[in-house]
Design a protein around this motif. Sequence first.
Motif, PDB file in Angstrom:
ATOM      1  N   MET A   1      13.326  10.525  45.197  1.00 51.86           N
ATOM      2  CA  MET A   1      13.578  10.375  46.634  1.00 51.86           C
ATOM      3  C   MET A   1      13.058  11.583  47.418  1.00 51.86           C
ATOM      4  O   MET A   1      12.523  11.437  48.512  1.00 51.86           O
ATOM      5  N   TYR A   2      13.215  12.764  46.824  1.00 57.88           N
ATOM      6  CA  TYR A   2      12.735  13.992  47.465  1.00 57.88           C
ATOM      7  C   TYR A   2      11.216  13.949  47.610  1.00 57.88           C
ATOM      8  O   TYR A   2      10.668  14.220  48.678  1.00 57.88           O
TER       9      TYR A   2
ATOM     10  N   GLU B   1       9.254  11.425  47.683  1.00 55.71           N
ATOM     11  CA  GLU B   1       8.828  10.361  48.603  1.00 55.71           C
ATOM     12  C   GLU B   1       9.239  10.653  50.047  1.00 55.71           C
ATOM     13  O   GLU B   1       8.919   9.886  50.950  1.00 55.71           O
TER      14      GLU B   1
ATOM     15  N   GLU C   1      12.225  10.431  51.035  1.00 57.32           N
ATOM     16  CA  GLU C   1      13.370   9.560  51.326  1.00 57.32           C
ATOM     17  C   GLU C   1      14.684  10.326  51.401  1.00 57.32           C
ATOM     18  O   GLU C   1      15.579   9.959  52.162  1.00 57.32           O
ATOM     19  N   LEU C   2      14.803  11.396  50.614  1.00 57.54           N
ATOM     20  CA  LEU C   2      16.059  12.150  50.606  1.00 57.54           C
ATOM     21  C   LEU C   2      16.242  12.887  51.939  1.00 57.54           C
ATOM     22  O   LEU C   2      17.326  12.870  52.516  1.00 57.54           O
TER      23      LEU C   2
ATOM     24  N   GLU D   1      14.948  11.946  54.756  1.00 59.52           N
ATOM     25  CA  GLU D   1      15.222  10.872  55.713  1.00 59.52           C
ATOM     26  C   GLU D   1      16.687  10.473  55.678  1.00 59.52           C
ATOM     27  O   GLU D   1      17.317  10.302  56.724  1.00 59.52           O
ATOM     28  N   LEU D   2      17.219  10.303  54.459  1.00 60.89           N
ATOM     29  CA  LEU D   2      18.617   9.913  54.289  1.00 60.89           C
ATOM     30  C   LEU D   2      19.545  10.953  54.927  1.00 60.89           C
ATOM     31  O   LEU D   2      20.473  10.606  55.650  1.00 60.89           O
TER      32      LEU D   2
ATOM     33  N   GLU E   1      19.240  10.615  58.714  1.00 67.22           N
ATOM     34  CA  GLU E   1      19.890   9.375  59.154  1.00 67.22           C
ATOM     35  C   GLU E   1      21.404   9.513  59.174  1.00 67.22           C
ATOM     36  O   GLU E   1      22.067   9.011  60.065  1.00 67.22           O
TER      37      GLU E   1
END
Length: 111
Positions: free
Chosen positions: A91-92, A94, A96-97, A99-100, A103
């Motif tokens: 996730m990191y 990509e 995504e982490l 972003e999470l 968010e």
Amino acid sequence: MTDDTQARIDQAVKAADVLLFMKGTPLFPQCGFSSRAIAILDHLGVEYASIDVLQDQAIRQGIKQYSDWPTIPQLYVKGEFVGGSDIMMEMYEEGELAELMAEKGVKKAEG
């Protein structure tokens, strides 16, 4: 696992925006996976809490049942189970982490 242990875990998960159940402490991780998880969180620059499962056998066993995940470390963000160090790494990488965290409104660490 006792209901008391389950309640303690649940309370800890809900009390911190970002919580890492790990082996050791952020300053002295006791396994490579925990060390990697801390490095990721530090790199993201977010405020987080950690619980050393080596200090409490009930928590060490209980957290695996709580999340239905067999390994430690385990990352929780705003009460939700995210995953272990491999998932965190993916996730990191990509993005995504980060972003999470954004968010969910996770605070940046001070300093």
